[in-house]
Design a protein around this motif. Structure first.
Motif, PDB file in Angstrom:
ATOM      1  N   UNK A 165      13.360   7.844   9.527  1.00 18.39           N
ATOM      2  CA  UNK A 165      12.561   8.253  10.679  1.00 18.39           C
ATOM      3  C   UNK A 165      11.357   7.336  10.824  1.00 18.39           C
ATOM      4  N   UNK A 166      11.041   6.982  12.066  1.00 16.89           N
ATOM      5  CA  UNK A 166       9.920   6.106  12.408  1.00 16.89           C
ATOM      6  C   UNK A 166      10.105   4.686  11.878  1.00 16.89           C
ATOM      7  N   UNK A 167      11.356   4.267  11.724  1.00 20.18           N
ATOM      8  CA  UNK A 167      11.611   2.865  11.382  1.00 20.18           C
ATOM      9  C   UNK A 167      11.280   2.028  12.609  1.00 20.18           C
ATOM     10  N   UNK A 168      11.188   0.688  12.472  1.00 20.81           N
ATOM     11  CA  UNK A 168      10.891  -0.150  13.627  1.00 20.81           C
ATOM     12  C   UNK A 168      11.884   0.044  14.764  1.00 20.81           C
ATOM     13  N   UNK A 169      11.582  -0.568  15.922  1.00 17.77           N
ATOM     14  CA  UNK A 169      12.348  -0.378  17.151  1.00 17.77           C
ATOM     15  C   UNK A 169      13.849  -0.466  16.949  1.00 17.77           C
ATOM     16  N   UNK A 170      14.314  -1.468  16.220  1.00 22.35           N
ATOM     17  CA  UNK A 170      15.753  -1.657  16.042  1.00 22.35           C
ATOM     18  C   UNK A 170      16.316  -0.794  14.928  1.00 22.35           C
ATOM     19  N   UNK A 171      15.464   0.026  14.296  1.00 25.35           N
ATOM     20  CA  UNK A 171      15.946   0.871  13.210  1.00 25.35           C
ATOM     21  C   UNK A 171      16.221   0.020  11.980  1.00 25.35           C
ATOM     22  N   UNK A 172      16.732   0.666  10.943  1.00 23.93           N
ATOM     23  CA  UNK A 172      17.046  -0.077   9.733  1.00 23.93           C
ATOM     24  C   UNK A 172      18.473  -0.579   9.746  1.00 23.93           C
ATOM     25  N   UNK A 173      18.852  -1.256   8.656  1.00 21.40           N
ATOM     26  CA  UNK A 173      20.225  -1.706   8.532  1.00 21.40           C
ATOM     27  C   UNK A 173      21.176  -0.530   8.396  1.00 21.40           C
ATOM     28  N   UNK A 174      22.438  -0.787   8.624  1.00 19.13           N
ATOM     29  CA  UNK A 174      23.431   0.282   8.581  1.00 19.13           C
ATOM     30  C   UNK A 174      24.425   0.093   7.437  1.00 19.13           C
ATOM     31  N   UNK A 175      24.100  -0.806   6.495  1.00 17.86           N
ATOM     32  CA  UNK A 175      24.962  -0.972   5.328  1.00 17.86           C
ATOM     33  C   UNK A 175      24.910   0.275   4.455  1.00 17.86           C
ATOM     34  N   UNK A 176      23.727   0.872   4.328  1.00 14.88           N
ATOM     35  CA  UNK A 176      23.549   2.082   3.539  1.00 14.88           C
ATOM     36  C   UNK A 176      23.202   3.262   4.425  1.00 14.88           C
ATOM     37  N   UNK A 177      23.148   4.466   3.862  1.00 14.02           N
ATOM     38  CA  UNK A 177      22.870   5.674   4.650  1.00 14.02           C
ATOM     39  C   UNK A 177      21.420   5.759   5.105  1.00 14.02           C
ATOM     40  N   UNK A 178      21.176   6.591   6.111  1.00 10.12           N
ATOM     41  CA  UNK A 178      19.819   6.887   6.547  1.00 10.12           C
ATOM     42  C   UNK A 178      19.111   7.627   5.410  1.00 10.12           C
ATOM     43  N   UNK A 179      17.845   7.259   5.146  1.00  7.56           N
ATOM     44  CA  UNK A 179      17.133   7.809   4.002  1.00  7.56           C
ATOM     45  C   UNK A 179      16.092   8.859   4.363  1.00  7.56           C
ATOM     46  N   UNK A 180      16.108   9.336   5.601  1.00  2.00           N
ATOM     47  CA  UNK A 180      15.113  10.325   5.998  1.00  2.00           C
ATOM     48  C   UNK A 180      15.166  11.555   5.106  1.00  2.00           C
TER      49      UNK A 180
END
Length: 284
Positions: A165-180
């Motif tokens: 949540x609140x990662x930069x505009x393009x979000x994070x990478x998608x190799x691993x799961x979301x860490x929120x």
């Protein structure tokens, strides 16, 4: 001569095989536990992501434990009741493959048995991570996560492979799961801290093996991810994809406008020169 060559060749092959075997099976069990187990388990220091392994041999047959260590997913997907119970107690976190053979698993169980009898806890986390976190801890963790502050030992920033949540505009990478929600998934501060100390998944262990996080970095990241779990929500990967598409489209349109403007000025400049030349020839 051919006989001597074959003998020499066989000796070299045998030597290489023995060397490889010593590298695979000669590793100390304590080091194996530290690299492959300590991120989720302790021996006598309490539960982390997975159960405390003290006296684990009294809970299941040794044969079952060896099979589970070698291929945990096979036991889980096969519907084994005890394996399913372990997954449930670990909040759905599935033990990754450790890529070890049965002989190594046997050595690992012997080590766990020895440590269980010694009474000296192995693994777990220190007391520093249990201190109250401040707003500056959370902010430093955010900056470490997105790569605005470089990790001390040169590892890639979390955002390279993960979103939150609140990662930069393009979000994070998608190799691993979301860490929120990883703080909750790994059982809070102790579980998350232990995981960051020695990540056990194949991808993360290869990245962090010689570039481990410092205790200060771990505490800051735990503070940030604890805050995300409380106040954020998991990002939809499609949102980052849409943002990337829109940014690319916007950049393309901007480039075309600039190209058109530059071309128009150039065209007018050429046409003006031709008109002036024609007028001059007409006057003559």
């Amino acid at each position: 001569m051919g006989e001597h060559f074959n003998t020499g060749h066989s000796f070299i092959v045998l030597s290489l095989a023995l060397l490889f075997q010593s590298l695979v099976y000669g590793q100390e069990p304590a080091q194996i536990f530290k690299e492959k187990c300590a991120s989720c388990h302790s021996i006598g220091a309490g539960r982390l992501v997975g159960p405390d392994l003290k006296d684990v041999a009294s809970r299941q047959k040794r044969e079952w434990l060896v099979e589970f260590i070698v291929d945990p997913k096979k036991k889980i997907s096969g519907g084994d009741p005890y394996a399913q119970k372990l997954v449930s107690e670990s909040r759905g976190v599935i033990m990754p493959s450790l890529n070890i053979e049965s002989k190594t698993a046997e050595k690992l169980l012997d080590y766990i048995g020895e440590q269980s009898r010694s009474g000296s806890p192995q693994g777990g986390v220190g007391s520093a991570v249990m201190k109250p976190f401040s707003g500056s801890d959370v902010e430093r963790g955010r900056l470490l996560f997105i790569g605005a502050i470089t990790l001390a030992n040169g590892a890639s920033a979390c955002v390279s492979c993960h979103g939150a949540a609140q990662a930069p505009l393009l979000g994070g990478g998608q190799l691993g799961p979301d860490l929120t929600r990883v703080f909750e998934r790994l059982g809070g501060r102790q579980g998350l801290s232990a995981w960051l100390t020695a990540p056990a998944t194949p991808t993360m262990s290869s990245v962090f093996k010689n570039r481990g996080l410092t205790e200060e970095e771990i505490n800051s990241l735990v503070a940030y991810l604890e805050d995300r779990a409380k106040t954020g929500r998991e990002e939809d990967p499609s949102v980052a994809t849409l943002n990337f598409f829109l940014l690319g489209l916007g950049g393309t349109v901007t480039a075309l406008v600039l190209f058109e403007t530059a071309w128009r000025k150039r065209f007018r400049g050429v046409r003006r020169a031709l008109v002036l030349s024609a007028k001059k020839n007409g006057e003559e």
